[in-house]
Motif scaffolding. Sequence first.
Motif, short mmCIF file in Angstrom:
data_model
loop_
_atom_site.label_atom_id
_atom_site.label_comp_id
_atom_site.label_asym_id
_atom_site.label_seq_id
_atom_site.Cartn_x
_atom_site.Cartn_y
_atom_site.Cartn_z
N ALA A 282 0.84 -1.19 0.00
CA ALA A 282 0.00 0.00 0.00
C ALA A 282 0.87 1.24 0.00
CB ALA A 282 -0.90 0.00 1.23
N ALA B 37 -6.52 -4.15 -4.76
CA ALA B 37 -6.78 -2.71 -4.83
C ALA B 37 -7.81 -2.44 -5.93
CB ALA B 37 -5.49 -1.94 -5.10
N GLU C 42 -6.85 1.09 -1.37
CA GLU C 42 -5.80 0.16 -0.96
C GLU C 42 -6.07 -0.38 0.44
OE1 GLU C 42 -2.50 -0.31 -2.46
OE2 GLU C 42 -2.07 1.56 -3.53
#
Length: 342
Positions: free
Chosen positions: A32, A275, A290
């Motif tokens: 992320a 995602a 995310e």
Amino acid sequence: MLTYRAPRALAGLAVLALVALTGCGTESAAPASKTTTSGVGRTIPATRVAHVTDVHRATGSTLLEGPLLVGDGDLYVVDVTAPPGEPKVISLDVSTGEHHGIYTDERGAYTSAQISPYDGRLYLTDFATGSVVSLRPDGSDARVFFSGEVSGSRMTPDDVAFDDEGNLYVSDSHGTEPGDTGGRIVRVDRGGTKATVLADGLAHPNGVMFDPERRGLWISELTRNTVSYLLLDADRTAVTSRHEAIHVDGGLAQSDSIAVDAAGNLYQALHGRPAMVVYSKYGERLATVEIRAKDASGLRSATNVAITPGGRTAYMTVSGPGGGYVYRFEALAQGIRQSNGG
């Protein structure tokens, strides 16, 4: 094309191809990024709601799809690779994380779920048998709504959208080899008696969803990594124009399912990365949804999202070798019927 090998077959080669095409890839999860405020670098954080499934011994995977809000606080998801006897449609209480199965059968590999605005029944696309199944929202009274050939070829249905009259628009992923362009968008009338090919020559079409005005369809092609727009005629029985609108720059990830919100923003799920990418209706990349980096281990793909009609709370299905999960985030605009299921 991504590949997958199961220890025992569930429903033959169709299911093995399905896993390759719709969410359980072989890449490692991407980390992320840090939260920023605008444009390409903006991140919308998603938090875990529930761990719903584990990898099935019989099929070697689990793959959650088709999130659909039903009633007050229940989220339905389908587990595409669940074997016979294990839940294939699961109801999740999003406030507590408790969940239970509401439907299973011997043959189906269900890739999406949607409620018809015409009859209120739950409709499931069955990638394994090429049919569309309907049942009551409690999981009872299952029946085959549509099956058979369309223009001389059996469908491999992936996602579904409904118009206001209850007619279905199905992405037919048709063909599982690299370079295949035999995919189609098929319209099935609400009685299940007439099926028409609206668009063909597509490379593994996956997501299909109406725009908020219901003038046309957004569709994604997984192996081209593109999102196209199909403008429909007044009665939505023919395509009047078609163009590629967005190229999804996903790197190793590919374009999976699509949802839209009331502002017309597109939520493009990513196969190969846990995602979603959010675009404006004019193709501007607005944000990336995310999960936290520490949660990403064992999660390979985000398959789809349901945005609460009239609200901004969104629920995303994420899966991989670490299991099947539901995550929550705040959408950029309110949800509508087209944001819920598909």
